[in-house]
Write an enzyme that holds these catalytic residues in place. Structure first.
Site: not given
Ligand SMILES: NC(=O)C1=CN([C@@H]2O[C@H](COP(=O)(O)OP(=O)(O)OC[C@H]3O[C@@H](n4cnc5c(N)ncnc54)[C@H](OP(=O)(O)O)[C@@H]3O)[C@@H](O)[C@H]2O)C=CC1
Ligand SMILES: O=C(O)C1=N[C@H](C(=O)O)C[C@H](O)C1
Length: 233
Positions: A96-97, A141-142, A131-132, A135
């Site tokens: 899910a996005s 994705g949303t 977004h922040h 990103k």
């Molecule tokens: N679908 C939804 O509801 C939502 C989706 N998202 C998406 O989720 C993703 C993560 O967001 P967010 O947590 O904010 O991002 P962050 O950058 O805070 O976290 C991403 C993490 O992934 C790690 N990482 C890098 N390479 C790998 C790997 N090969 N395997 C496992 N982990 C790895 C990074 O490590 P390092 O920092 O050491 O590189 C980092 O700790 C984004 O794509 C975002 O768009 C976010 C919020 C909601």
């Molecule tokens: O990167 C984020 O933070 C988020 N990513 C997702 C997206 O790309 O839509 C979901 C949410 O908006 C937060």
């Protein structure tokens, strides 16, 4: 339930808190530096990592028969390959996005509104996402899911970041510090504007939705969506 977190950043940490509060155990926190993963000790994997890492993480889980909840955005060029691997390995998958209940209701509202606007050619649609600044992907994705919902229900044929040719939907992506995620769908005519907006106040809704999806998928096989999990539509 034993949960493995692929990605232990902002979302991974929030999911850990919510999962533990709901009585689950985090058995692995896999990050970019992880050398070896014990796939035998997990009931489900939740991937919120990076666009470049998501496909590899997801397909490795499928090879080991571990169901996957994927929230990572920005890797959709490999999406169909992931679906095929899920079917071939007899695994289970939800992408899910956006996992929040509010946004999944917003997706339904967006499609309903698009159906009503289909005949009203005096309106032009655009989508804005904010977004922040950390990103990595753009548009969100949303925003892409919102565009797909409009395309499926109107005569629009595609979307483009920023300016779009007639017949395609412009998506405007803004980056502002500390913004968890705001999405607006705007229909503009010469005389008025119709807008629907979803504003996330923090990341808890995304994380709770992902944990609920993980609870739901264990024991199932196949590709599902949040519509299945939430009984929407
Ligand atoms: N679908 C939804 O509801 C939502 C989706 N998202 C998406 O989720 C993703 C993560 O967001 P967010 O947590 O904010 O991002 P962050 O950058 O805070 O976290 C991403 C993490 O992934 C790690 N990482 C890098 N390479 C790998 C790997 N090969 N395997 C496992 N982990 C790895 C990074 O490590 P390092 O920092 O050491 O590189 C980092 O700790 C984004 O794509 C975002 O768009 C976010 C919020 C909601
Ligand atoms: O990167 C984020 O933070 C988020 N990513 C997702 C997206 O790309 O839509 C979901 C949410 O908006 C937060």
């Amino acid at each position: 339930m034993k949960i493995a977190l692929f990605g232990y950043g902002k979302m991974g940490k929030m999911i850990e808190q919510i999962a533990e509060n709901r009585g689950h155990e985090i058995v692995a926190k896999i990050d970019v530096d992880t050398v070896e993963v014990d796939f035998s000790n997990m009931d489900v994997a939740i991937d919120f990592s990076m666009p470049s890492a998501a496909f590899g993480n997801i397909t490795q889980c499928f090879e080991h028969g571990v169901p996957v909840i994927s929230g990572t955005t920005g890797w959709l060029q490999d999406f169909n390959k992931a679906l095929a691997r899920c079917e071939e390995t007899g695994s289970a998958f939800i992408y899910a996005s956006n996992f929040s209940l509010g946004v999944n209701i917003f997706f339904e509202l967006n499609e309903y509104l698009a159906k009503m606007m289909r005949q009203l050619k005096q309106y032009n649609v655009d989508i804005e996402e904010i977004h922040h600044t950390q990103k990595l992907d753009s548009p969100s994705g949303t925003a892409i899911t919102l565009a797909e919902g409009i395309i499926a229900n109107t005569d629009y044929t595609g979307w483009k970041l920023d300016e779009a040719p007639k017949g395609e939907i412009p998506i405007i992506a803004r980056r502002i510090a500390d913004t968890p995620g705001t999405h607006t769908v705007n229909y503009e005519s010469e005389v008025d504007t119709i807008a629907i907006v979803h504003t996330a106040h923090n990341r808890q809704g995304f994380a709770l939705g992902a944990v609920i999806a993980a609870e739901w998928i264990v024991g199932k096989k196949g590709v599902f969506t949040m519509k299945d999990v939430l009984n929407l539509g």
